[in-house]
Scaffold this motif. Structure first.
Motif, mmCIF file in Angstrom:
data_model
loop_
_atom_site.group_PDB
_atom_site.id
_atom_site.type_symbol
_atom_site.label_atom_id
_atom_site.label_comp_id
_atom_site.label_asym_id
_atom_site.label_seq_id
_atom_site.Cartn_x
_atom_site.Cartn_y
_atom_site.Cartn_z
ATOM 1 N N THR A 36 -3.206 17.728 -6.804
ATOM 2 C CA THR A 36 -2.400 16.706 -6.136
ATOM 3 C C THR A 36 -1.027 16.547 -6.774
ATOM 4 O OG1 THR A 36 -3.528 14.997 -7.424
ATOM 5 C CG2 THR A 36 -4.356 15.433 -5.197
ATOM 6 N N ASP A 37 -0.882 16.895 -8.040
ATOM 7 C CA ASP A 37 0.434 16.817 -8.678
ATOM 8 C C ASP A 37 1.345 17.952 -8.195
ATOM 9 O OD1 ASP A 37 1.881 15.049 -10.383
ATOM 10 O OD2 ASP A 37 1.995 16.659 -11.867
ATOM 11 N N GLN A 38 0.757 19.068 -7.794
ATOM 12 C CA GLN A 38 1.545 20.137 -7.189
ATOM 13 C C GLN A 38 1.894 19.785 -5.741
ATOM 14 O OE1 GLN A 38 -1.375 23.210 -8.116
ATOM 15 N NE2 GLN A 38 0.160 24.259 -9.353
ATOM 16 N N ILE A 39 0.991 19.089 -5.066
ATOM 17 C CA ILE A 39 1.227 18.689 -3.679
ATOM 18 C C ILE A 39 2.317 17.621 -3.614
ATOM 19 C CG2 ILE A 39 0.204 17.627 -1.623
ATOM 20 C CD1 ILE A 39 -2.491 18.942 -2.523
ATOM 21 N N ILE A 40 2.214 16.595 -4.460
ATOM 22 C CA ILE A 40 3.247 15.561 -4.527
ATOM 23 C C ILE A 40 3.309 15.057 -5.975
ATOM 24 C CG2 ILE A 40 1.715 13.703 -3.688
ATOM 25 C CD1 ILE A 40 5.483 13.996 -2.924
ATOM 26 N N PRO A 41 4.309 15.498 -6.729
ATOM 27 C CA PRO A 41 4.421 15.100 -8.133
ATOM 28 C C PRO A 41 4.470 13.573 -8.306
ATOM 29 C CG PRO A 41 5.877 16.936 -7.678
ATOM 30 C CD PRO A 41 5.344 16.465 -6.349
ATOM 31 N N ALA A 42 3.941 13.110 -9.414
ATOM 32 C CA ALA A 42 3.805 11.676 -9.707
ATOM 33 C C ALA A 42 5.127 10.926 -9.600
ATOM 34 C CB ALA A 42 3.185 11.482 -11.087
ATOM 35 N N GLU A 43 6.231 11.570 -9.885
ATOM 36 C CA GLU A 43 7.526 10.879 -9.854
ATOM 37 C C GLU A 43 7.891 10.359 -8.456
ATOM 38 O OE1 GLU A 43 10.900 14.113 -10.033
ATOM 39 O OE2 GLU A 43 9.034 14.915 -10.902
ATOM 40 N N TYR A 44 7.228 10.867 -7.414
ATOM 41 C CA TYR A 44 7.525 10.433 -6.048
ATOM 42 C C TYR A 44 6.520 9.411 -5.515
ATOM 43 C CZ TYR A 44 10.418 14.542 -6.485
ATOM 44 O OH TYR A 44 11.320 15.472 -6.940
ATOM 45 N N LEU A 45 5.579 8.993 -6.341
ATOM 46 C CA LEU A 45 4.545 8.062 -5.891
ATOM 47 C C LEU A 45 5.052 6.634 -5.727
ATOM 48 C CD1 LEU A 45 1.425 9.338 -7.854
ATOM 49 C CD2 LEU A 45 2.197 9.913 -5.547
ATOM 50 N N THR A 46 6.291 6.380 -6.115
ATOM 51 C CA THR A 46 6.867 5.052 -5.891
ATOM 52 C C THR A 46 7.272 4.860 -4.433
ATOM 53 O OG1 THR A 46 9.052 5.854 -6.525
ATOM 54 C CG2 THR A 46 7.702 4.840 -8.264
ATOM 55 N N LEU A 47 7.360 5.957 -3.676
ATOM 56 C CA LEU A 47 7.677 5.860 -2.248
ATOM 57 C C LEU A 47 6.483 5.252 -1.504
ATOM 58 C CD1 LEU A 47 9.378 9.328 -1.832
ATOM 59 C CD2 LEU A 47 10.512 7.091 -1.765
ATOM 60 N N VAL A 48 6.755 4.340 -0.602
ATOM 61 C CA VAL A 48 5.713 3.620 0.131
ATOM 62 C C VAL A 48 5.565 4.244 1.525
ATOM 63 C CG1 VAL A 48 4.990 1.365 1.007
ATOM 64 C CG2 VAL A 48 6.298 1.529 -1.135
ATOM 65 N N PRO A 49 4.443 4.927 1.774
ATOM 66 C CA PRO A 49 4.283 5.632 3.045
ATOM 67 C C PRO A 49 4.294 4.737 4.275
ATOM 68 C CG PRO A 49 2.630 6.344 1.464
ATOM 69 C CD PRO A 49 3.341 5.177 0.855
ATOM 70 N N SER A 50 4.009 3.458 4.136
ATOM 71 C CA SER A 50 4.003 2.567 5.302
ATOM 72 C C SER A 50 5.417 2.196 5.765
ATOM 73 C CB SER A 50 3.196 1.301 5.012
ATOM 74 O OG SER A 50 3.754 0.610 3.925
ATOM 75 N N LYS A 51 6.428 2.498 4.964
ATOM 76 C CA LYS A 51 7.821 2.297 5.361
ATOM 77 C C LYS A 51 8.318 3.613 5.959
ATOM 78 C CE LYS A 51 8.861 -1.037 1.717
ATOM 79 N NZ LYS A 51 9.716 -1.300 0.533
ATOM 80 N N PRO A 52 8.734 3.622 7.233
ATOM 81 C CA PRO A 52 9.091 4.881 7.914
ATOM 82 C C PRO A 52 10.092 5.757 7.167
ATOM 83 C CG PRO A 52 8.965 3.120 9.505
ATOM 84 C CD PRO A 52 8.817 2.479 8.138
ATOM 85 N N ASP A 53 11.144 5.187 6.598
ATOM 86 C CA ASP A 53 12.125 6.021 5.894
ATOM 87 C C ASP A 53 11.539 6.608 4.612
ATOM 88 O OD1 ASP A 53 12.144 3.368 4.895
ATOM 89 O OD2 ASP A 53 14.132 3.661 4.004
ATOM 90 N N GLU A 54 10.677 5.846 3.940
ATOM 91 C CA GLU A 54 10.052 6.359 2.720
ATOM 92 C C GLU A 54 8.963 7.376 3.037
ATOM 93 O OE1 GLU A 54 9.205 3.574 -0.415
ATOM 94 O OE2 GLU A 54 10.992 2.378 0.065
ATOM 95 N N TYR A 55 8.288 7.221 4.172
ATOM 96 C CA TYR A 55 7.313 8.204 4.645
ATOM 97 C C TYR A 55 8.008 9.555 4.833
ATOM 98 C CZ TYR A 55 4.007 10.439 7.916
ATOM 99 O OH TYR A 55 3.146 11.311 8.549
ATOM 100 N N GLU A 56 9.142 9.550 5.522
ATOM 101 C CA GLU A 56 9.912 10.781 5.733
ATOM 102 C C GLU A 56 10.360 11.393 4.412
ATOM 103 O OE1 GLU A 56 10.625 12.502 8.638
ATOM 104 O OE2 GLU A 56 9.209 11.113 9.542
ATOM 105 N N LYS A 57 10.831 10.562 3.514
ATOM 106 C CA LYS A 57 11.298 11.025 2.201
ATOM 107 C C LYS A 57 10.132 11.640 1.425
ATOM 108 C CE LYS A 57 14.834 10.887 -0.719
ATOM 109 N NZ LYS A 57 15.975 11.743 -0.535
ATOM 110 N N LEU A 58 8.960 10.999 1.475
ATOM 111 C CA LEU A 58 7.771 11.514 0.799
ATOM 112 C C LEU A 58 7.457 12.922 1.298
ATOM 113 C CD1 LEU A 58 5.490 10.699 -1.204
ATOM 114 C CD2 LEU A 58 4.174 9.981 0.785
#
Length: 180
Positions: free
Chosen positions: A18-40
């Protein structure tokens, strides 16, 4: 379930965590917010070694690869739901792996982001990134359009309708398990 997903594939091998899929540094993004979902989604596979190539081109938000083909133990590591969400946000519709980490498989159905298919044989050794394939839900098959070959997949089973509904809560509402 009469459905087909078609597109080019991105191939990885065993133990993609999961760290290769999405590194921990990006876990502050909130998927329920549309712009942060896209950024994630734009950071999906940011932790992969360079030998795999780019999953998302620099400056892009989406991947050209709607299907991932993987080896054993895909999604191992932490229990972060961000992993299937990041892949879904990037434009992935399905992963075909030899096997999954249990928690990743469960998070795929809980979030409704992507279909976790299991291959009957080891496809990451015979397919290459960039090949065009289809996944036929009714026949439980992956069709390699590049070489004209067909590979059997294990039936997706009861998880299919849960993902189709958009996740476990949406499915529970649709089927009357919980009030709307």
């Amino acid at each position: 379930m009469s459905k087909v997903i078609r597109g080019i594939i991105f191939v990885v091998d065993d133990n993609i965590d999961t760290d290769q899929i999405i590194p921990a540094e990006y876990l502050t993004l909130v998927p329920s917010k549309p712009d942060e979902y896209e950024k994630l989604g734009s950071y999906a596979f940011a932790g992969l070694p360079d030998r795999y190539g780019k999953f998302i081109a620099p400056g892009e938000m989406k991947t050209p690869y709607p299907i991932i083909v993987a080896g054993e133990n895909f999604g191992c590591g932490s229990s972060r739901e961000h992993a299937p969400i990041a892949l879904g946000a990037a434009g992935v519709k399905a992963v075909v792996a030899q096997s999954y980490a249990r928690i990743f498989f469960r998070n795929c159905s809980a979030t409704g982001e992507l279909y976790p298919w299991e291959s009957v044989e080891r496809l990451c050794d015979v397919l290459e990134t960039g090949q065009e394939v289809s996944i036929d839900f009714e026949q439980n098959q992956l069709i390699d359009h590049t070489h004209g070959k067909i590979y059997d997949l294990k039936p997706i089973g009861e998880v299919g309708p849960v993902i189709e509904a958009g996740g476990i809560f949406a499915y529970a509402r649709q089927t009357g398990m919980i009030a709307r």
